[in-house]
Design a protein around this motif. Structure first.
Motif, mmCIF file in Angstrom:
data_model
loop_
_atom_site.group_PDB
_atom_site.id
_atom_site.type_symbol
_atom_site.label_atom_id
_atom_site.label_comp_id
_atom_site.label_asym_id
_atom_site.label_seq_id
_atom_site.Cartn_x
_atom_site.Cartn_y
_atom_site.Cartn_z
ATOM 1 N N LEU A 1 14.326 -16.418 -2.621
ATOM 2 C CA LEU A 1 14.150 -17.857 -2.595
ATOM 3 C C LEU A 1 15.167 -18.508 -1.667
ATOM 4 O O LEU A 1 14.810 -19.213 -0.738
ATOM 5 N N VAL A 2 16.453 -18.250 -1.906
ATOM 6 C CA VAL A 2 17.510 -18.860 -1.097
ATOM 7 C C VAL A 2 17.463 -18.349 0.338
ATOM 8 O O VAL A 2 17.567 -19.128 1.294
ATOM 9 N N GLU A 3 17.288 -17.045 0.505
ATOM 10 C CA GLU A 3 17.187 -16.438 1.842
ATOM 11 C C GLU A 3 15.808 -15.795 1.979
ATOM 12 O O GLU A 3 15.672 -14.593 2.138
ATOM 13 N N GLN A 4 14.791 -16.624 1.948
ATOM 14 C CA GLN A 4 13.424 -16.120 1.873
ATOM 15 C C GLN A 4 12.971 -15.447 3.164
ATOM 16 O O GLN A 4 13.225 -15.916 4.264
ATOM 17 N N HIS A 5 12.275 -14.318 2.991
ATOM 18 C CA HIS A 5 11.648 -13.580 4.082
ATOM 19 C C HIS A 5 10.396 -12.935 3.481
ATOM 20 O O HIS A 5 9.991 -13.296 2.374
ATOM 21 N N VAL A 6 9.754 -12.024 4.175
ATOM 22 C CA VAL A 6 8.573 -11.368 3.616
ATOM 23 C C VAL A 6 8.806 -9.872 3.492
ATOM 24 O O VAL A 6 9.488 -9.253 4.303
ATOM 25 N N GLY A 7 8.238 -9.320 2.422
ATOM 26 C CA GLY A 7 8.241 -7.881 2.206
ATOM 27 C C GLY A 7 6.823 -7.377 2.111
ATOM 28 O O GLY A 7 5.859 -8.154 2.129
ATOM 29 N N TRP A 8 6.694 -6.037 2.012
ATOM 30 C CA TRP A 8 5.351 -5.481 1.925
ATOM 31 C C TRP A 8 5.312 -4.269 1.005
ATOM 32 O O TRP A 8 6.324 -3.605 0.769
ATOM 33 N N ALA A 9 4.118 -4.023 0.459
ATOM 34 C CA ALA A 9 3.884 -2.907 -0.443
ATOM 35 C C ALA A 9 2.454 -2.420 -0.215
ATOM 36 O O ALA A 9 1.621 -3.141 0.348
ATOM 37 N N THR A 10 2.165 -1.203 -0.653
ATOM 38 C CA THR A 10 0.824 -0.637 -0.497
ATOM 39 C C THR A 10 0.374 0.000 -1.811
ATOM 40 O O THR A 10 1.193 0.386 -2.649
ATOM 41 N N SER A 11 -0.948 0.100 -1.963
ATOM 42 C CA SER A 11 -1.520 0.656 -3.182
ATOM 43 C C SER A 11 -2.867 1.292 -2.873
ATOM 44 O O SER A 11 -3.595 0.834 -1.986
ATOM 45 N N ASP A 12 -3.217 2.310 -3.639
ATOM 46 C CA ASP A 12 -4.541 2.916 -3.522
ATOM 47 C C ASP A 12 -5.544 2.287 -4.479
ATOM 48 O O ASP A 12 -6.754 2.461 -4.303
ATOM 49 N N ASP A 13 -5.037 1.572 -5.510
ATOM 50 C CA ASP A 13 -5.935 1.135 -6.568
ATOM 51 C C ASP A 13 -5.695 -0.289 -7.076
ATOM 52 O O ASP A 13 -6.322 -0.715 -8.050
ATOM 53 N N LEU A 14 -4.773 -1.040 -6.469
ATOM 54 C CA LEU A 14 -4.421 -2.403 -6.861
ATOM 55 C C LEU A 14 -3.572 -2.469 -8.135
ATOM 56 O O LEU A 14 -3.152 -3.553 -8.547
ATOM 57 N N TYR A 15 -3.274 -1.316 -8.739
ATOM 58 C CA TYR A 15 -2.475 -1.289 -9.963
ATOM 59 C C TYR A 15 -1.057 -0.767 -9.709
ATOM 60 O O TYR A 15 -0.078 -1.404 -10.107
ATOM 61 N N GLN B 1 3.568 0.813 -4.120
ATOM 62 C CA GLN B 1 4.774 1.362 -3.499
ATOM 63 C C GLN B 1 5.402 0.275 -2.646
ATOM 64 O O GLN B 1 4.794 -0.208 -1.689
ATOM 65 N N VAL B 2 6.614 -0.120 -2.987
ATOM 66 C CA VAL B 2 7.312 -1.195 -2.282
ATOM 67 C C VAL B 2 8.036 -0.615 -1.070
ATOM 68 O O VAL B 2 8.794 0.348 -1.200
ATOM 69 N N HIS B 3 7.821 -1.211 0.092
ATOM 70 C CA HIS B 3 8.426 -0.727 1.336
ATOM 71 C C HIS B 3 9.564 -1.606 1.824
ATOM 72 O O HIS B 3 10.198 -1.288 2.826
ATOM 73 N N GLY B 4 9.820 -2.710 1.159
ATOM 74 C CA GLY B 4 10.947 -3.560 1.537
ATOM 75 C C GLY B 4 10.580 -4.615 2.555
ATOM 76 O O GLY B 4 9.427 -5.045 2.665
ATOM 77 N N ARG B 5 11.563 -5.027 3.323
ATOM 78 C CA ARG B 5 11.396 -6.123 4.278
ATOM 79 C C ARG B 5 10.372 -5.776 5.359
ATOM 80 O O ARG B 5 10.367 -4.673 5.902
ATOM 81 N N LEU B 6 9.494 -6.738 5.655
ATOM 82 C CA LEU B 6 8.583 -6.615 6.784
ATOM 83 C C LEU B 6 9.308 -7.157 8.008
ATOM 84 O O LEU B 6 9.602 -8.351 8.096
ATOM 85 N N GLU B 7 9.625 -6.286 8.916
ATOM 86 C CA GLU B 7 10.417 -6.677 10.074
ATOM 87 C C GLU B 7 9.566 -7.481 11.056
ATOM 88 O O GLU B 7 8.509 -7.031 11.493
ATOM 89 N N LEU B 8 10.024 -8.677 11.352
ATOM 90 C CA LEU B 8 9.312 -9.584 12.244
ATOM 91 C C LEU B 8 10.254 -10.076 13.338
ATOM 92 O O LEU B 8 11.465 -10.199 13.113
ATOM 93 N N SER B 9 9.682 -10.391 14.484
ATOM 94 C CA SER B 9 10.443 -11.053 15.540
ATOM 95 C C SER B 9 10.550 -12.529 15.173
ATOM 96 O O SER B 9 9.545 -13.240 15.139
ATOM 97 N N LEU B 10 11.766 -12.980 14.878
ATOM 98 C CA LEU B 10 11.954 -14.350 14.405
ATOM 99 C C LEU B 10 11.832 -15.345 15.548
ATOM 100 O O LEU B 10 12.304 -15.100 16.654
ATOM 101 N N GLN B 11 11.198 -16.472 15.250
ATOM 102 C CA GLN B 11 11.066 -17.565 16.201
ATOM 103 C C GLN B 11 11.737 -18.809 15.619
ATOM 104 O O GLN B 11 12.102 -18.845 14.445
#
Length: 310
Positions: free
Chosen positions: A230-244, A247-257
C-alpha cells in the motif's frame, strides 16, 4: 479479465499511443475495461472534490473511447458511495459487474446487472450485496470486503476479494486476498475456499499486503497480477493451473515511467488479437492516471512510449 472479447488496439495502432493514456483533473483509480465492437468502455473509481470520508465523493465513472486517445464522458454507472469496479462477466444469461461500497469501516461487495447496448452498458436494477459472510472470517479482523474480481470458468464463478487486519505493533492495516466460488445463478450460496487463512497476504516485498487482482488465462496457465503493498505499491504476479493453488513469483519487473514514479497498481488485463494489454494506475506526486502496457505472453510486460513529463 476472463472472457471479454478482443478489442481493437492492435500492434499497428500502438505507436500512436502515448502514456499516460488517461489523465484527468480529479483522481482516477481502479480501471476496468469493457471491449466493444468499435472501441472500449473504461470504468473506474471517480473521486470527487472533498473529504475522502464522504461517500458523496465516490462513484463508478465511465468513459468511452475508440483509440485510447480521445474520450467521451458518459454518465456515472453508480450512485454515491461505490468504488473499485471488477470484471464484467456473463453468468447464467446475465451480465454482472462487481464492485464495493466505499468509504466505511465494514465495506460490502455488491454487483449490478447490466445490459450491453449499441452505446455501451445500461443498468438493469440496483446493486445487490453478496458474500457478506466473508466479513466474519477469522483472518478478516477489520470485517471489511473490497476489490472484487469475478472469473468464470466452466460452471463455476470464482470471486477473489480483499479483507484486512491490523498491522501488529504498527499503524494502519494489511490487506489479505480471499477466494470464494459458487454455482448459484443468483450468487447467494458461496463456498469460501480461503475460510481458514487468506490465499495471499503479507509478503517480504508487500508488508502491508495485496489488493486489486487481475486474473486471466494466457493459453498455458492462469495468471494473476496484483497490487503489492500500500505505502510502496507496485505489482506482483502469480500463476496457477486450476485457479485454486497459486505459485507466487514476486514483483513484476516493469520499466518505470514518470506517470507511475511513486506508486503503481490496480491492474486490469484484456486480450487483443496480437497479445495482451494492461491498464495500470500510476501515481506521481499524489496525482493518479492510467497507462497502458503490452505483452505477447501475459508474463512479461512493456509500457507504451511515454509523453514528456511536462
Amino acid at each position: 479479465m476472463n472472457g471479454n472479447q478482443p478489442g481493437a488496439v492492435g500492434a499497428g495502432r500502438q505507436p500512436q499511443l502515448r502514456n499516460p493514456v488517461l489523465a484527468r483533473r480529479l483522481p482516477v483509480r481502479d480501471p476496468s475495461v469493457v471491449p466493444l465492437a468499435d472501441g472500449y468502455l473504461i470504468l473506474f473509481t471517480r473521486k470527487g472534490e472533498g473529504s475522502v470520508a464522504d461517500r458523496a465523493h465516490w462513484r463508478i465513472g465511465c468513459v468511452r473511447t475508440r483509440d485510447f486517445v480521445s474520450y467521451e464522458p458518459l454518465p456515472d454507472l453508480s450512485a454515491d458511495g461505490y468504488a473499485s469496479p471488477g470484471d464484467l462477466v456473463r453468468w447464467h444469461g446475465r451480465w454482472l459487474l462487481p464492485y464495493q461500497t466505499y468509504p466505511g469501516e465494514r465495506n460490502r461487495l455488491v454487483y449490478v446487472e447490466l445490459e450491453r447496448t449499441a452505446d455501451g452498458l445500461a443498468r438493469k436494477g440496483e446493486e445487490t450485496a453478496f458474500l457478506d459472510e466473508a466479513r466474519e472470517l477469522p483472518w478478516n479482523e477489520r470485517g471489511r470486503l473490497i476489490d472484487p474480481t469475478f472469473v468464470r470458468h466452466g460452471d463455476t464463478l470464482h470471486c477473489y476479494f480483499t479483507g484486512s487486519r491490523p498491522i501488529a505493533g504498527g499503524c494502519g492495516h494489511a490487506n489479505l486476498l480471499g477466494h470464494a466460488v459458487t454455482d448459484d445463478p443468483e450468487l447467494r450460496r458461496w463456498q469460501i475456499v480461503s475460510a481458514e487463512q487468506p490465499l495471499m497476504g503479507v509478503m517480504e516485498d508487500a508488508p502491508d499486503g495485496v489488493e486489486n487482482v487481475a486474473v486471466f488465462h494466457n493459453g498455458s496457465v492462469w495468471v494473476m497480477i496484483y497490487s503489492a503493498g500500500l505505502v510502496e505499491q507496485h505489482v506482483g504476479w502469480a500463476t496457477s493451473d486450476d485457479l485454486y493453488a497459486w505459485q507466487v513469483h514476486g514483483r513484476l519487473e516493469l520499466s518505470l515511467q514518470h506517470w507511475m514514479r511513486d506508486k503503481h497498481g490496480a491492474p486490469f488485463v484484456w486480450r487483443e488479437p496480437d497479445g495482451w494489454r494492461m491498464l495500470l494506475m500510476g501515481d506521481t506526486d499524489g496525482y493518479t492516471s492510467f497507462g497502458m502496457l503490452a505483452s505477447t505472453d501475459g508474463l512479461s510486460w512493456q509500457p507504451l512510449p511515454e509523453e514528456g513529463p511536462g
